[in-house]
Design an enzyme around this catalytic site. Structure first.
Site, PDB file in Angstrom:
ATOM      1  N   ARG A  67     -55.281  14.411 -34.512  1.00 42.68           N
ATOM      2  CA  ARG A  67     -55.393  15.070 -33.226  1.00 42.68           C
ATOM      3  C   ARG A  67     -55.079  16.481 -33.316  1.00 42.68           C
ATOM      4  NH1 ARG A  67     -51.598  10.296 -32.321  1.00 42.68           N
ATOM      5  NH2 ARG A  67     -51.689  10.310 -34.485  1.00 42.68           N
ATOM      6  N   GLU A 104     -41.782   6.605 -44.473  1.00 46.43           N
ATOM      7  CA  GLU A 104     -40.739   5.386 -44.461  1.00 46.43           C
ATOM      8  C   GLU A 104     -40.869   4.664 -45.379  1.00 46.43           C
ATOM      9  OE1 GLU A 104     -40.719   3.912 -40.513  1.00 46.43           O
ATOM     10  OE2 GLU A 104     -38.592   2.929 -40.886  1.00 46.43           O
TER      11      GLU A 104
HETATM   12  P1  AMP Z   1     -43.894  12.979 -39.196  1.00 43.12           P
HETATM   13  O1  AMP Z   1     -44.752  13.279 -40.684  1.00 43.12           O
HETATM   14  O2  AMP Z   1     -43.033  12.050 -39.483  1.00 43.12           O
HETATM   15  O3  AMP Z   1     -43.601  14.446 -38.712  1.00 43.12           O
HETATM   16  O4  AMP Z   1     -45.246  12.504 -38.427  1.00 43.12           O
HETATM   17  C1  AMP Z   1     -46.097  13.385 -37.880  1.00 43.12           C
HETATM   18  C2  AMP Z   1     -47.460  12.821 -37.902  1.00 43.12           C
HETATM   19  O5  AMP Z   1     -47.417  11.522 -37.291  1.00 43.12           O
HETATM   20  C3  AMP Z   1     -48.149  13.702 -36.746  1.00 43.12           C
HETATM   21  O6  AMP Z   1     -49.708  13.726 -37.256  1.00 43.12           O
HETATM   22  C4  AMP Z   1     -48.361  12.630 -35.485  1.00 43.12           C
HETATM   23  O7  AMP Z   1     -49.705  12.467 -34.872  1.00 43.12           O
HETATM   24  C5  AMP Z   1     -47.999  11.155 -36.171  1.00 43.12           C
HETATM   25  N1  AMP Z   1     -46.906  10.600 -35.239  1.00 43.12           N
HETATM   26  C6  AMP Z   1     -45.665  10.295 -35.721  1.00 43.12           C
HETATM   27  N2  AMP Z   1     -45.012   9.806 -34.772  1.00 43.12           N
HETATM   28  C7  AMP Z   1     -45.574   9.643 -33.800  1.00 43.12           C
HETATM   29  C8  AMP Z   1     -45.402   9.148 -32.470  1.00 43.12           C
HETATM   30  N3  AMP Z   1     -44.273   8.457 -32.111  1.00 43.12           N
HETATM   31  N4  AMP Z   1     -46.309   9.379 -31.276  1.00 43.12           N
HETATM   32  C9  AMP Z   1     -47.545   9.803 -31.580  1.00 43.12           C
HETATM   33  N5  AMP Z   1     -47.944  10.353 -33.144  1.00 43.12           N
HETATM   34  C10 AMP Z   1     -46.801  10.288 -33.948  1.00 43.12           C
END
Ligand code: AMP
Length: 185
Positions: A67, A104
């Protein structure tokens, strides 16, 4: 630099759909396809980012799969900047450099083309990093590390949504400026 007022934030937030228990129980997935599907809202967002970044000094916009590509691509075209994709493993066809990061459960990895930036000059290329959302910050941290590895300077990391309660932005903010259009507490 330009930020949105509360009414404008509410407008954009209202265009994003919450999908409960996706991709697994307990997660509220922030679905931005509903915003992208609304041409006024999508244009409003890209115009806002254009106003914010039109005077900042950088040459490239890099988006994180998938995205992040949509926002980064639209903004790169508006600002007349080059676009560089950061992708999941084995998607980029040419020689890549990669960075692993913890999830995770397990490990993920992102890659970038080794020749995406001209790093021959004394000054490192300047890049704006874009993704749709920051949750734990693992993906963005890995992306910034990846850029550092190839001697590229990230002038700002920009997200449409910051899930503030997960504090994913805290570590990144120590080394890189962060801008989130919308913050969820
Ligand atoms: P993180 O590495 O945990 O910061 O996760 C970020 C990535 O995971 C991004 O590319 C987001 O598109 C996706 N992502 C994580 N959590 C969500 C959520 N609750 N809703 C939509 N996309 C998420």
């Amino acid at each position: 630099m330009v930020v949105l007022d509360e009414k404008e934030k509410e407008y954009l937030l209202g265009k994003i759909r919450d999908v409960h228990d996706f991709p697994k129980p307990g997660i509220i997935f922030k679905d931005i396809t509903t915003l992208l599907n609304d041409k006024e809202a999508f244009n409003f967002l890209i115009d806002h980012l254009t106003q914010r970044y039109k005077s900042l000094d950088f040459e490239f916009i890099t988006g994180i799969e998938s995205r992040g590509f949509i926002l980064a691509g639209a903004l790169a075209a508006k600002l007349n900047k080059a676009f560089v994709p950061i992708r999941k493993p084995k998607k980029l066809p040419y020689t890549t450099i990669s960075e692993k990061y913890s999830l995770e459960y397990g490990i993920d990895e992102i890659e970038i083309h080794i020749d995406a930036f001209d790093t021959s000059s004394q000054n490192p290329p300047k890049v704006l990093l874009i993704d749709d959302l920051i949750a734990t910050g693992g993906t963005a941290t890995a992306a910034i590390k990846l850029l550092k590895k190839i001697h590229v300077e990230c002038v700002e990391a920009c997200f449409l949504i910051n899930l503030k309660f997960l504090k994913g932005d805290v570590e990144i903010a120590k080394s890189t400026p962060i801008y989130s259009v919308l913050e969820i507490f």
